[in-house]
Write a protein that holds these residues in place. Structure first.
Motif: not given
Ligand SMILES: NC(=O)c1ccc[n+]([C@@H]2O[C@H](COP(=O)([O-])OP(=O)(O)OC[C@H]3O[C@@H](n4cnc5c(N)ncnc54)[C@H](O)[C@@H]3O)[C@@H](O)[C@H]2O)c1
Length: 259
Positions: A157, A160, A162, A200, A202-203, A208, A212, A216
């Motif tokens: 993180y 970022t 986040m 996690g 992915y959106n 993101q 990150f 990741y």
């Protein structure tokens, strides 16, 4: 067609993961009840995944209101005469969610998220368990997270805005243990209780940060952040009779992140 004739309720069914599971349930021959606090989002998702509305029902439901859950169960029962499974997947959170720095802790906000997220999953499971016990069968699957199984990789993180907050880890660890506790407590009732702990997702709508995503990816074994669809196989398995003897388990689906 692994879910033929099964009526499956999914809380937060209008969200990122909920939409994908709802669609997968229909594809596997099941009927899905999209139970979400947002009527607008829920009806939109229902129209997209089931335009004729022949294989789905939308109900407005708040997982933190006992009266509302009871009424919702009654409504679904009147509609279908049975409920085969509950998927706890709603994601209520406070405005300050994700910002609760450990050293500058907002205790009230922490408690409110415990109430909404952990309390809401316990309350919904308890209310459905009462119905399932009376019915003689039932199946509860809860959406946990790798954060309830492993410690976070805080270094991912850095740089970022986040963070991985302690609230989330405790909530998800609580859901994992609720799963084991209920599986044992409900022995010989015809009800089984499991959870899935995803890595996690992915959106696409709100991606993101790139740094990150790259860090990741290095923790994983094939692709890194997953798509909501990557959870469907495990969820369908837990909802189907193929997993009839699987009880009290937390199935990790994380592309090897925890290794
Ligand atoms: N997205 C991820 O990366 C990820 C990873 C692991 C686990 N999870 C878990 O998956 C679940 C779903 O996450 P998501 O990313 O799809 O969330 P999301 O925010 O996209 O969707 C959540 C849905 O819950 C609904 N909701 C909010 N409060 C509610 C309430 N009180 N009662 C009923 N419905 C309510 C919202 O309207 C929304 O449709 C959560 O438990 C989350 O912790 C998500």
């Amino acid at each position: 067609m692994l879910l033929q004739n099964k009526v499956i309720v999914i809380t937060g069914g209008a969200g990122l993961i909920g939409r994908s599971i709802s669609q997968a349930i229909i594809q596997q021959g099941g009927t899905v009840v999209i139970a979400d606090i947002s009527e607008e989002l829920g009806l939109k998702v229902q129209t997209e995944i089931d335009p004729t509305r022949s294989r789905s029902l939308f109900v407005t439901m708040d997982i933190t209101s006992q009266a509302n859950i009871t009424q919702t169960i009654e409504k679904i029962h009147q509609h279908y005469g049975r409920i085969d499974a509950l998927v706890n997947n709603a994601y209520p959170r406070t405005k300050n969610w994700g910002k609760n720095n450990f050293y500058h802790f907002d205790f009230e906000d922490f408690c409110e998220n415990m109430r909404l997220q952990l309390g809401g999953y316990v309350l919904t499971s308890q209310q459905f368990a009462l119905y399932f016990k009376n019915q003689g069968f039932g199946n509860i699957v809860s959406m946990s997270s790798i954060m309830g199984v492993y410690a976070p990789k805080f270094e991912n993180y850095e740089g970022t805005d986040m963070d991985s907050v302690i609230d989330y880890s405790i909530i998800k660890a609580g859901i994992n243990h609720m799963t084991r506790w209920m599986a044992k407590y409900l022995a010989n009732t015809g009800i089984r209780v499991n959870a899935i702990a995803p890595g996690g997702i992915y959106n696409q709508a709100h991606p993101q940060p790139q740094s990150f995503l790259e860090k990741y990816r290095k923790c994983c074994t094939s692709k890194g952040m997953m798509n909501p669809d990557d959870l469907n196989g495990t969820l369908i398995y837990l909802l189907s009779d193929m997993s009839a003897c699987v009880n009290g388990q937390i199935l990790v689906v994380d592309d090897g992140w925890g290794l």
